[in-house]
Each structure stands twice: as structure tokens, then as C-alpha cells.
Design an enzyme around this catalytic site. Structure first.
Site, PDB file in Angstrom:
ATOM      1  N   HIS A   1       0.857  -1.199   0.000  1.00  0.00           N
ATOM      2  CA  HIS A   1       0.000   0.000   0.000  1.00  0.00           C
ATOM      3  C   HIS A   1       0.897   1.255   0.000  1.00  0.00           C
ATOM      4  CE1 HIS A   1      -3.197   2.728   0.560  1.00  0.00           C
ATOM      5  NE2 HIS A   1      -3.866   2.154   1.545  1.00  0.00           N
TER       6      HIS A   1
ATOM      7  N   HIS B   1      -2.590   6.970  -0.805  1.00  0.00           N
ATOM      8  CA  HIS B   1      -3.532   7.577   0.150  1.00  0.00           C
ATOM      9  C   HIS B   1      -2.944   8.241   1.382  1.00  0.00           C
ATOM     10  CE1 HIS B   1      -6.795   4.739  -1.674  1.00  0.00           C
ATOM     11  NE2 HIS B   1      -6.518   5.775  -2.437  1.00  0.00           N
TER      12      HIS B   1
ATOM     13  N   TYR C   1      -0.552   7.417   3.404  1.00  0.00           N
ATOM     14  CA  TYR C   1       0.001   6.608   4.496  1.00  0.00           C
ATOM     15  C   TYR C   1       1.537   6.593   4.406  1.00  0.00           C
ATOM     16  CZ  TYR C   1      -4.875   5.601   5.251  1.00  0.00           C
ATOM     17  OH  TYR C   1      -6.218   5.754   5.490  1.00  0.00           O
TER      18      TYR C   1
HETATM   19  C1  LIG Z   1     -15.078   1.843   3.013  1.00  0.00           C
HETATM   20  C2  LIG Z   1     -13.800   2.075   2.250  1.00  0.00           C
HETATM   21  C3  LIG Z   1     -12.625   1.542   2.702  1.00  0.00           C
HETATM   22  C4  LIG Z   1     -11.443   1.697   1.967  1.00  0.00           C
HETATM   23  N1  LIG Z   1     -10.301   1.092   2.403  1.00  0.00           N
HETATM   24  C5  LIG Z   1      -9.188   1.106   1.644  1.00  0.00           C
HETATM   25  C6  LIG Z   1      -8.056   0.342   2.006  1.00  0.00           C
HETATM   26  O1  LIG Z   1      -8.056  -0.392   2.995  1.00  0.00           O
HETATM   27  N2  LIG Z   1      -6.968   0.422   1.188  1.00  0.00           N
HETATM   28  C7  LIG Z   1      -6.944   1.199   0.063  1.00  0.00           C
HETATM   29  O2  LIG Z   1      -5.925   1.231  -0.627  1.00  0.00           O
HETATM   30  N3  LIG Z   1      -8.031   1.895  -0.318  1.00  0.00           N
HETATM   31  C8  LIG Z   1      -9.145   1.851   0.432  1.00  0.00           C
HETATM   32  N4  LIG Z   1     -10.271   2.504   0.000  1.00  0.00           N
HETATM   33  C9  LIG Z   1     -10.293   3.088  -1.350  1.00  0.00           C
HETATM   34  C10 LIG Z   1     -10.873   2.057  -2.338  1.00  0.00           C
HETATM   35  O3  LIG Z   1     -10.012   0.948  -2.493  1.00  0.00           O
HETATM   36  C11 LIG Z   1     -11.114   2.666  -3.736  1.00  0.00           C
HETATM   37  O4  LIG Z   1      -9.908   3.069  -4.308  1.00  0.00           O
HETATM   38  C12 LIG Z   1     -12.055   3.846  -3.658  1.00  0.00           C
HETATM   39  O5  LIG Z   1     -13.229   3.491  -2.929  1.00  0.00           O
HETATM   40  C13 LIG Z   1     -12.466   4.350  -5.037  1.00  0.00           C
HETATM   41  O6  LIG Z   1     -13.091   3.318  -5.754  1.00  0.00           O
HETATM   42  P1  LIG Z   1     -14.717   3.263  -5.910  1.00  0.00           P
HETATM   43  O7  LIG Z   1     -15.125   4.562  -6.488  1.00  0.00           O
HETATM   44  O8  LIG Z   1     -14.927   2.079  -6.838  1.00  0.00           O
HETATM   45  O9  LIG Z   1     -15.278   3.037  -4.544  1.00  0.00           O
HETATM   46  C14 LIG Z   1     -11.445   2.424   0.763  1.00  0.00           C
HETATM   47  C15 LIG Z   1     -12.638   2.999   0.316  1.00  0.00           C
HETATM   48  C16 LIG Z   1     -13.816   2.834   1.036  1.00  0.00           C
HETATM   49  C17 LIG Z   1     -15.094   3.408   0.506  1.00  0.00           C
END
Ligand SMILES: Cc1cc2nc3c(=O)[nH]c(=O)nc-3n(C[C@H](O)[C@H](O)[C@H](O)COP(=O)(O)O)c2cc1C
Length: 385
Positions: A182, A185, A187
Site C-alpha cells: 500500500h 492515500h 500513508y
Molecule cells: C469503506 C472504504 C474503505 C477503503 N479502504 C481502503 C483500504 O483499505 N486500502 C486502500 O488502498 N483503499 C481503500 N479505500 C479506497 C478504495 O479501495 C477505492 O480506491 C475507492 O473506494 C475508489 O473506488 P470506488 O469509487 O470504486 O469506490 C477504501 C474505500 C472505502 C469506501
């Protein structure tokens, strides 16, 4: 509802990713769900991940801490203790029993933390000692105030890199098919990559090469430990989560794409430039194209993709695979729904992070059984070679 054959739906065409034969292009994006009490994966995760498994489908597990300093949110899973490794096994076995391919996203939050999550109440670690301002998450839940971080000493950095190496080994021990590092974002890894945050003057700060050194050394360590064919990396060079912005994100993304090529890792997973912050599309002058062109392995994209966007991205060669987050969270049978262009369940962001083992987790409905009776084309194919 139309009933396109799989061949007319680019998202449901097969794809060979390294030694894995994927039966379709719809990937479960990593999704933190905060239901791993005490940082230990729980039995209810078996059903959650199994519901989202198809034969030959790729799933990326939620962000999983590499050490006792890696946590920043309540009840997120870890993979640094024997107990955690054992606790992951039933979930990994459950996904494999249904023919899925399962990668573990390994994670360190760095300064996106609070001393209550840290051993002995110490300060979180980071590339910097710049504090992070309190934020409000997408679902309106306040993250506890962040504790000002402690800048890692140069000679401590190899120890953190080693935590990623051991976590990768543990993930393989738990049965995962590979790991996703990862690097996105805001981190820890991103706290090194981005020039608006990294203010170091040692070999891990300053030039682009120096800021990428931490990420590259983690990739090197993980590749040495488990093999490049089991390693993916997630990056969000264009995003500005938690104050992690860069003045030249295209150059950063391109540098990392070339650096990853040197190791021959399996995939690069990039968050779309339009996703500056989670929750919507932003205007952006940037393009993911140069990274796509440069990276030699499988290219995964994510960020607000609809079925049509995904089909267009696959058919135009813009990406090899599309990771879906919120739509997959609320539609456990998302690949099937995309195949037949079925109506989608709406997600409820109020229940994304609640600790309930069922509500907002395993209670999203599947398609009615009469629709499921159609044999899915991608249930038939073999997944590995
Ligand atoms: C509830 C939630 C939890 C997420 N947790 C992570 C995570 O653990 N690791 C990560 O890289 N991105 C995380 N994301 C980002 C998602 O992987 C994804 O990139 C983001 O939701 C955009 O895609 P979408 O529009 O299809 O939801 C999270 C997003 C949401 C909504």
C-alpha cells in the site's frame, strides 16, 4: 436488463495476469471495514470475502498492518503476529475454496494515527515531524485527533522495511496468493513519496530518487522474500489524502512505474487522477496514460468507475483490470451483475466502518436466484498456470 454474452462485455473477458488466469476484469478493491476486533481477523470475514469471490476473480484484502506501529484506526487487521496469521487462514481458505485469487494489502499508516493506537502510547512514526490536522472521513465520522509524529531516524528505516518483508512472508504463510504494497492515500510510504510532506535531508528526502527510495527498498525486500510474481503495488501519485500532495505527480508516477519495472512485479494499481480525495470526481490536468504506457506488468485502475467506464477502459486498452470499491462492497455478485447489466444495490456509507459483523457487511442482497441460474461464463475456466 439486457443479456449480453460475456464476449460483448469487456469487463467479463478473461485475462492472464502472470501465472493467474483471471476469468474477468472486475477486481475487489481493498476496503477497510474495521471489523477485525483487536486487530485480529474474525470469522465473519470468511462470509464477507466468500460472497465476493468468483472462480478466477481477483480480490484484494483490506489494508492490513505490518507491525504494532502500523495502526491508525480501530479494529483493522494485522499480519505481524502468529495469532493474526492463523486467524487469516479460514478467510483465505474460504476464498480459495470458491476459486478466487486473493492478495493481502500490506500497510503502515505512518502519521495518520494517534498515540492510543501505538505501543506504550508513543508518537506515530513518519518521514516527517509535521503534524497532521484533524480530518473528517467521507462518512462523516471524525477520526480521533492525530498525535504529532516522530520523524524516523535514517538508521531506523531498514527496520520498518523489514516489517514489510516479514508481513509479506506472513501473508504467504496465511495462504494468500500474493501481497499488494500500500503506497497510496497519504500513508507511510506516500509520506516519503510526496514532496509537499517529505522534508528530510538524508538519502530518503529531497530529490525524486531519494523520496522514492523507501518505497523502492520495500519493493526490493518484499520481492526478495516472496518473488516478484506475487507482488503488486498501489500508488496514488495524483491524490492529496492526509496532506500528501506532490508538485509534479506525473513525474512521480512515471519514476515509480520505471522503478517497479526493474523488479518485474506482477501489477501496478493506480488510483485515478480525478480522485484527489475520496468521494467524488475532481477536475484534473493530469493523465494516468504515461504510467500505463511505462509499466510493463498488469495495470489496474480504480476510482469512481461505473460499468460503462470499466468496459470502455478495458476495450480501449486504458487498463487491464478495474478495481471496484463501493460498488463491490454493496454488490457481492458485482461481476455477474455487470455481465448481464443488472440493477445495482446502493451502498450505505453510514455502515462502512461500523463494527457490526453483519449489518452493512454481509447483508447486501444477491440477485434473485432465477437470474443467478444463468451459468456465469467465468465460473468455468481454470485459474492458475
Ligand atoms: C469503506 C472504504 C474503505 C477503503 N479502504 C481502503 C483500504 O483499505 N486500502 C486502500 O488502498 N483503499 C481503500 N479505500 C479506497 C478504495 O479501495 C477505492 O480506491 C475507492 O473506494 C475508489 O473506488 P470506488 O469509487 O470504486 O469506490 C477504501 C474505500 C472505502 C469506501
Amino acid at each position: 436488463m439486457s443479456n449480453d454474452g460475456a464476449n460483448n462485455v469487456p469487463l467479463t473477458t478473461p485475462y492472464k495476469m502472470g501465472r493467474f488466469r483471471l476469468s474477468h476484469r472486475v477486481v475487489l478493491a481493498p476496503l477497510t471495514r474495521q471489523r477485525s476486533y483487536g486487530n485480529v481477523p474474525q470469522p465473519h470475514a470468511v462470509l464477507y470475502y466468500q460472497q465476493r469471490t468468483t472462480k478466477g476473480g481477483l480480490l484484494i484484502a483490506e489494508a492490513t498492518g505490518v507491525s504494532d506501529t502500523a495502526q491508525g484506526y480501530k479494529d483493522t487487521p494485522g499480519i505481524w503476529t502468529k495469532e493474526q496469521v492463523e486467524a487469516w487462514k479460514p478467510t483465505v481458505d474460504g476464498v480459495h475454496a470458491k476459486g478466487g485469487i486473493f492478495f493481502c494489502q500490506i500497510w503502515h499508516v505512518g502519521r495518520v494515527s494517534n498515540s492510543t493506537f501505538q505501543p506504550n502510547g508513543q508518537a506515530p512514526i513518519s518521514s516527517t515531524d509535521k503534524p497532521l490536522k484533524p480530518q473528517v472521513r467521507g462518512n462523516g465520522v471524525d477520526v480521533p485527533k492525530f498525535t504529532p509524529p516522530r520523524r524516523l531516524e535514517t538508521d531506523e528505516i531498514p527496520l520498518v522495511i523489514n516489517d514489510f518483508r516479514v508481513a509479506a512472508r506472513n501473508a504467504i504463510e496465511a495462504g494468500f496468493d500474493g501481497v499488494e504494497i500500500h503506497g497510496a492515500h497519504g500513508y507511510l510510504i506516500d509520506q516519503f513519496l510526496k514532496d509537499q510532506l517529505n522534508d528530510r535531508t538524508d538519502i530518503y528526502g529531497g530529490s525524486l530518487e531519494n523520496r522514492c527510495r523507501f518505497a523502492v527498498e520495500i519493493v526490493q525486500a518484499v520481492v526478495d522474500e516472496i518473488g516478484a510474481e506475487k507482488v503488486g503495488m498501489r500508488l496514488s501519485p495524483f491524490a492529496n489524502y492526509s496532506g500528501a500532495a506532490d508538485s509534479n505527480p506525473e513525474a512521480l508516477g512515471l519514476y515509480m512505474a520505471h522503478a517497479l519495472n526493474k523488479f518485474g512485479i506482477l501489477y501496478c494499481h493506480v488510483v485515478e487522477p480525478r480522485i484527489v480525495e475520496l468521494g467524488g470526481n475532481f477536475e484534473t490536468p493530469y493523465s494516468i496514460g504515461p504510467m500505463r504506457d511505462a509499466f510493463k506488468g498488469t495495470f489496474i485502475v480504480a476510482g469512481n468507475y461505473s460499468r460503462d467506464d470499466g468496459n470502455n477502459a478495458i476495450s480501449s486498452g486504458y487498463a487491464d483490470l478495474i478495481a471496484y470499491g463501493r460498488l463491490f462492497l454493496s454488490n457481492p455478485d458485482l461481476p455477474r451483475r455487470f455481465e448481464i447489466d443488472a440493477t445495482l444495490n446502493k451502498y450505505n456509507s453510514e455502515t462502512f466502518y461500523i463494527p457490526d459483523p453483519v449489518i452493512g457487511y454481509t447483508d447486501y442482497p444477491f440477485l434473485p436466484s432465477d437470474i443467478q441460474m444463468y451459468k456465469c461464463a467465468f465460473e468455468e475456466k481454470s485459474i492458475l498456470d
